[in-house]
Design a protein around this motif. Structure first.
Motif, PDB file in Angstrom:
ATOM      1  N   ALA A   1       6.513  11.442   0.794  1.00 58.17           N
ATOM      2  CA  ALA A   1       5.303  10.632   0.645  1.00 58.17           C
ATOM      3  C   ALA A   1       5.395   9.372   1.491  1.00 58.17           C
ATOM      4  N   HIS A   2       6.563   8.729   1.487  1.00 60.80           N
ATOM      5  CA  HIS A   2       6.754   7.505   2.277  1.00 60.80           C
ATOM      6  C   HIS A   2       6.526   7.766   3.759  1.00 60.80           C
ATOM      7  N   LEU A   3       7.185   8.805   4.285  1.00 61.32           N
ATOM      8  CA  LEU A   3       7.074   9.092   5.711  1.00 61.32           C
ATOM      9  C   LEU A   3       5.644   9.467   6.093  1.00 61.32           C
ATOM     10  N   MET A   4       5.010  10.306   5.278  1.00 61.97           N
ATOM     11  CA  MET A   4       3.637  10.746   5.572  1.00 61.97           C
ATOM     12  C   MET A   4       2.663   9.577   5.554  1.00 61.97           C
ATOM     13  N   ILE A   5       2.748   8.746   4.514  1.00 62.84           N
ATOM     14  CA  ILE A   5       1.823   7.620   4.385  1.00 62.84           C
ATOM     15  C   ILE A   5       1.985   6.650   5.542  1.00 62.84           C
ATOM     16  N   GLN A   6       3.243   6.319   5.866  1.00 64.57           N
ATOM     17  CA  GLN A   6       3.480   5.337   6.930  1.00 64.57           C
ATOM     18  C   GLN A   6       3.040   5.878   8.284  1.00 64.57           C
ATOM     19  N   LEU A   7       3.297   7.157   8.534  1.00 63.43           N
ATOM     20  CA  LEU A   7       2.882   7.773   9.795  1.00 63.43           C
ATOM     21  C   LEU A   7       1.365   7.790   9.926  1.00 63.43           C
ATOM     22  N   VAL A   8       0.686   8.244   8.879  1.00 62.62           N
ATOM     23  CA  VAL A   8      -0.781   8.338   8.913  1.00 62.62           C
ATOM     24  C   VAL A   8      -1.409   6.958   9.042  1.00 62.62           C
ATOM     25  N   LEU A   9      -0.892   5.978   8.314  1.00 64.83           N
ATOM     26  CA  LEU A   9      -1.460   4.635   8.372  1.00 64.83           C
ATOM     27  C   LEU A   9      -1.282   4.009   9.748  1.00 64.83           C
ATOM     28  N   ASN A  10      -0.103   4.189  10.352  1.00 61.87           N
ATOM     29  CA  ASN A  10       0.121   3.605  11.678  1.00 61.87           C
ATOM     30  C   ASN A  10      -0.825   4.200  12.713  1.00 61.87           C
ATOM     31  N   VAL A  11      -0.926   5.522  12.728  1.00 59.42           N
ATOM     32  CA  VAL A  11      -1.820   6.181  13.683  1.00 59.42           C
ATOM     33  C   VAL A  11      -3.272   5.767  13.423  1.00 59.42           C
ATOM     34  N   ALA A  12      -3.645   5.656  12.154  1.00 63.25           N
ATOM     35  CA  ALA A  12      -5.016   5.269  11.808  1.00 63.25           C
ATOM     36  C   ALA A  12      -5.314   3.842  12.241  1.00 63.25           C
ATOM     37  N   VAL A  13      -4.342   2.942  12.094  1.00 60.49           N
ATOM     38  CA  VAL A  13      -4.536   1.549  12.502  1.00 60.49           C
ATOM     39  C   VAL A  13      -4.674   1.449  14.016  1.00 60.49           C
TER      40      VAL A  13
ATOM     41  N   ILE B   1       0.837  -1.204   0.000  1.00 60.64           N
ATOM     42  CA  ILE B   1       0.000   0.000   0.000  1.00 60.64           C
ATOM     43  C   ILE B   1       0.871   1.253   0.000  1.00 60.64           C
ATOM     44  N   ILE B   2       1.951   1.235   0.794  1.00 62.49           N
ATOM     45  CA  ILE B   2       2.854   2.385   0.854  1.00 62.49           C
ATOM     46  C   ILE B   2       3.507   2.627  -0.502  1.00 62.49           C
ATOM     47  N   ILE B   3       3.994   1.554  -1.136  1.00 62.57           N
ATOM     48  CA  ILE B   3       4.636   1.690  -2.441  1.00 62.57           C
ATOM     49  C   ILE B   3       3.660   2.250  -3.469  1.00 62.57           C
ATOM     50  N   LEU B   4       2.437   1.733  -3.465  1.00 65.66           N
ATOM     51  CA  LEU B   4       1.422   2.224  -4.396  1.00 65.66           C
ATOM     52  C   LEU B   4       1.098   3.689  -4.093  1.00 65.66           C
ATOM     53  N   GLY B   5       1.042   4.040  -2.808  1.00 67.99           N
ATOM     54  CA  GLY B   5       0.771   5.425  -2.423  1.00 67.99           C
ATOM     55  C   GLY B   5       1.865   6.372  -2.868  1.00 67.99           C
ATOM     56  N   ILE B   6       3.129   5.952  -2.725  1.00 67.30           N
ATOM     57  CA  ILE B   6       4.251   6.768  -3.182  1.00 67.30           C
ATOM     58  C   ILE B   6       4.138   7.024  -4.680  1.00 67.30           C
TER      59      ILE B   6
END
Length: 361
Positions: free
Chosen positions: A309-321, A166-171
């Motif tokens: 993009a990598h840092l933002m996506i991973q941070l947002v996804l972790n907090v959301a999970v 998901i992160i790779i696709l988001g980037i």
């Protein structure tokens, strides 16, 4: 005639924020993992020592990469991406299994997750691809070809590591958005990406089960971790229980030092402490934005944008999970969750960004 980039000096604010987050992360990791380390390995410092070693190694790598002209990575973009494909294939064939997933490759006493390397390789590869085809990025066919080019790695990584896929696709989607002058084409690409992700989720029943658990965690045994994480967040209040005073890390929250470490942060430091840590992330992201905006070289801009993009996506996804805003995807909190491979490759990405900041025209 285009002049070569001149040395401006490394972004000191970015460096300070990175080291502040690293130190904070190690302190939080020790607080979170000491109990598990003592119970499982009779060593309260077990996780801290391993993470500390990876962090020191990552800092050396960051320093070395920061002193390399980032244009060199353009020449290594395609070979680096091919290596990522090979390593991701090897994981499926001879990878080590942990908690039911094959994500690790071992070379003697050392083991690492190729999926973490794949993130870096994809960022460099996409930056190269976009730079090479920038005049064609207004065409839907060009955007489609860029997206298709990373589907092999998304498929290989996603077989056992959906969160990284998901992160790779988001980037890829964010870099396509930045490089494309037409917004409607990006909308169509998002629709296509969402459709592909829906098909991917439907291929395995356990992925659909995660959605059911997300909706009603109290009805499923596998929802236990989510519920305990929410209890930890709720009990932290405004100022928290105090550093080291978490109850949930004492065997109630499984693997608290990994994906769910954010909930322990909330429990021990409360809303105020959690916001301060998130501010450190925001400072790093802000400096990424400043560097990307100041760089007149497209390749450098794409490298920094991909890392951002990598840092933002991973941070947002972790907090959301952790807050149960989205289904559990098993994603770590950057720089803080336990994981040597993750922190090392994140620091390598920081080195690339610092290299760009040092050679801004």
């Amino acid at each position: 005639m285009e002049q070569p980039p001149r040395e401006r000096g490394y972004d000191k604010t970015l460096i300070a924020a990175i080291f502040a987050l690293l130190v904070t992360g190690l302190v939080i990791l020790y607080s979170t993992s000491a109990y598990n380390g003592q119970v499982k390995f009779q060593d309260a410092f077990y996780y801290l020592k391993k993470q500390g070693f990876a962090t020191i190694l990552g800092i050396f790598c960051m320093y070395a990469v920061a002193h390399v002209d980032y244009h060199l990575w353009k020449k290594l973009a395609v070979p680096g991406y091919l290596v990522a494909l090979v390593l991701s294939t090897l994981v499926l064939l001879v990878g080590n299994e942990y908690n039911g997933s094959k994500r690790w490759l071992s070379f003697g006493p050392l083991s690492f997750q190729p999926s973490e390397y794949a993130k870096v390789a994809v960022i460099v590869f996409l930056a190269y691809l976009v730079t090479r085809n920038i005049k064609k990025m207004g065409k839907l066919t060009s955007l489609f070809l860029v997206l298709v080019s990373i589907l092999p790695i998304v498929g290989l990584v996603g077989t056992n590591n959906l969160s990284t896929a998901i992160i790779i696709l988001g980037i890829a989607m964010i870099l396509i958005f930045i490089s494309s002058p037409k917004y409607m084409q990006f909308v169509w690409m998002c629709v296509l990406g969402a459709g592909m992700m829906g098909i991917f989720l439907a291929l395995e029943s356990y992925r659909l089960e995660r959605i059911a658990i997300w909706k009603n965690p109290e009805k499923y045994e596998k929802g236990y971790q989510t519920l305990q994480g929410l209890y930890a967040i709720g009990s932290g209040g405004l100022f928290g229980r105090g550093f080291g005073a978490s109850v949930q890390k004492l065997g109630f929250l499984p693997e608290a030092q990994n994906d769910m470490i954010f909930s322990i942060i909330c429990e021990e430091l409360g809303l105020v402490g959690t916001i301060l840590i998130l501010v450190l992330f925001l400072v790093i992201i802000w400096r990424f934005y400043v560097i990307a905006s100041s760089c007149r070289d497209l390749f450098g801009t794409m490298l920094v944008s991909g890392t951002m993009a990598h840092l933002m996506i991973q941070l947002v996804l972790n907090v959301a999970v952790v807050t149960n805003s989205i289904p559990n995807t098993g994603i770590t909190l950057p720089f803080i969750s336990y994981g040597g491979t993750s922190v090392m490759f994140l620091l390598i990405e920081m080195g690339v960004v610092l290299s760009v900041s040092n050679l801004i025209k």
